[in-house]
Design an enzyme around this catalytic site. Structure first.
Site, mmCIF file in Angstrom:
data_model
loop_
_atom_site.group_PDB
_atom_site.id
_atom_site.type_symbol
_atom_site.label_atom_id
_atom_site.label_comp_id
_atom_site.label_asym_id
_atom_site.label_seq_id
_atom_site.Cartn_x
_atom_site.Cartn_y
_atom_site.Cartn_z
ATOM 1 N N GLY A 152 -7.131 9.538 10.462
ATOM 2 C CA GLY A 152 -7.332 9.620 11.904
ATOM 3 C C GLY A 152 -8.306 10.679 12.369
ATOM 4 O O GLY A 152 -8.486 10.869 13.574
ATOM 5 N N ASN B 78 -8.260 2.026 10.575
ATOM 6 C CA ASN B 78 -7.446 1.666 11.734
ATOM 7 C C ASN B 78 -7.935 2.399 12.974
ATOM 8 O O ASN B 78 -8.449 1.814 13.914
ATOM 9 C CB ASN B 78 -5.982 1.966 11.449
ATOM 10 C CG ASN B 78 -5.047 1.549 12.576
ATOM 11 O OD1 ASN B 78 -3.848 1.748 12.502
ATOM 12 N ND2 ASN B 78 -5.542 0.940 13.644
ATOM 13 N N THR B 79 -7.815 3.729 12.955
ATOM 14 C CA THR B 79 -8.112 4.525 14.141
ATOM 15 C C THR B 79 -9.542 4.345 14.625
ATOM 16 O O THR B 79 -9.792 4.306 15.839
ATOM 17 C CB THR B 79 -7.851 6.017 13.858
ATOM 18 O OG1 THR B 79 -6.531 6.170 13.313
ATOM 19 C CG2 THR B 79 -7.945 6.838 15.131
ATOM 20 N N LYS C 265 0.863 -1.175 0.000
ATOM 21 C CA LYS C 265 0.000 0.000 0.000
ATOM 22 C C LYS C 265 0.904 1.231 0.000
ATOM 23 O O LYS C 265 1.665 1.472 0.944
ATOM 24 C CB LYS C 265 -0.910 0.023 1.228
ATOM 25 C CG LYS C 265 -1.788 1.273 1.282
ATOM 26 C CD LYS C 265 -2.384 1.478 2.653
ATOM 27 C CE LYS C 265 -2.939 2.887 2.755
ATOM 28 N NZ LYS C 265 -3.280 3.245 4.150
ATOM 29 N N ALA D 73 -9.083 6.095 5.049
ATOM 30 C CA ALA D 73 -8.880 7.242 5.933
ATOM 31 C C ALA D 73 -10.155 8.042 6.152
ATOM 32 O O ALA D 73 -10.932 8.282 5.225
ATOM 33 C CB ALA D 73 -7.784 8.186 5.434
ATOM 34 N N GLY D 74 -10.369 8.439 7.407
ATOM 35 C CA GLY D 74 -11.458 9.338 7.757
ATOM 36 C C GLY D 74 -12.665 8.680 8.379
ATOM 37 O O GLY D 74 -13.526 9.366 8.938
#
Length: 269
Positions: free
Chosen positions: A172, A220-221, A111, A198-199
């Protein structure tokens, strides 16, 4: 012809990446958890089959005296997706991918992310294009983190990237998808998998991504920083499945005025 028959349903294509078909459309990261045990439990609860990790921040056994990610995430059970998090130039990203290939015995699936600056962690698309071209020429199979620009996304596909990963919002941030129209345009123009990267902050964000027609979501976050990461991982798994089913079912058309659920036409009183 009825209104429903005029609108063809989307094709139910499997998620295929680098020649392998996956049942789960949720991809998860490994950072920000309290410890490796929680990391392993959350990944298992998510049902994910692809696990991404930052090459620069992850011990895969190169530091024998420290805990290794491979203790809880086995390459026998998951597809390992090394990423270039923390790279701000094409040169650093290329070097990091080559390091990952050495650590994982010739593994070519990566990635790519090349960041512009630390405040927003937005992708530096100029450097991303340079890195993607070089990595593809070197035999890497590149999944690429990018801006939500439909034209740049198409260019990355035409260069040979095997998956396009536009951001929904800054990494994040938990803001959810901020420009659903651009994401939809990217999906409609793509011939390779499109995964929001993301987001995402909560389950409804993941569901929206899937309802827009995305092939998957990487996060992830949103899981790791939830108050109960294991429960959130399960919620995200269900959200992805729900959003995909809703997309394939074909939502009802939006209307300006009301339409009774139980019409009175044909009644006798």
């Amino acid at each position: 012809m009825s209104e429903h028959s005029e609108r063809p349903l989307p094709e139910d294509r499997p998620l295929e990446i680098a020649g392998r078909v996956y049942q789960s459309r949720l991809l998860v990261g490994t950072g920000k958890y309290r410890d490796l045990a929680e990391t392993g439990h959350a990944i298992e609860a998510s049902g994910a089959e692809i696990v991404t990790f930052a090459v620069r921040r992850t011990n895969l056994g190169q530091n024998p005296d420290e805990p290794s990610l491979l203790d809880v995430v086995s390459p026998a059970n998951y597809t390992m997706l090394p990423n270039t998090a923390g790279c701000y130039t094409a040169k650093d990203a290329i070097r990091t991918c080559k390091l990952a290939r050495e650590l994982l015995d010739g593994h070519n699936l990566v990635k790519l992310e090349v960041l512009g600056e630390e405040k927003t962690l937005y992708p530096n698309m100029t450097e991303t294009l340079v890195a993607a071209e070089a990595l593809i020429k070197d035999g890497f199979e590149v999944m690429v983190y990018c801006s939500d620009d439909p034209l740049l996304a198409k260019r990355l596909e035409e260069m040979g990237c095997i998956a396009i990963m536009p951001l929904g919002a800054p990494i994040g941030s938990g803001l959810g998808i901020q420009n659903r129209y651009n994401i939809r345009l990217i999906v409609e123009n793509a011939n390779v998998p499109v995964l929001v990267d993301a987001g995402v902050g909560t389950a409804s964000d993941a569901t929206l991504a899937m309802e827009l027609g995305c092939d998957g979501v990487l996060m992830n976050t949103a899981i790791a920083q939830a108050r109960d990461p294991i429960r959130m991982a399960r919620a995200m798994r269900l959200a992805i499945e729900s959003g995909r089913d809703a997309y394939l079912a074909g939502r009802m058309p939006k209307k300006l005025y009301a339409s009774a659920s139980s019409p009175l036409d044909g009644t006798f009183f």
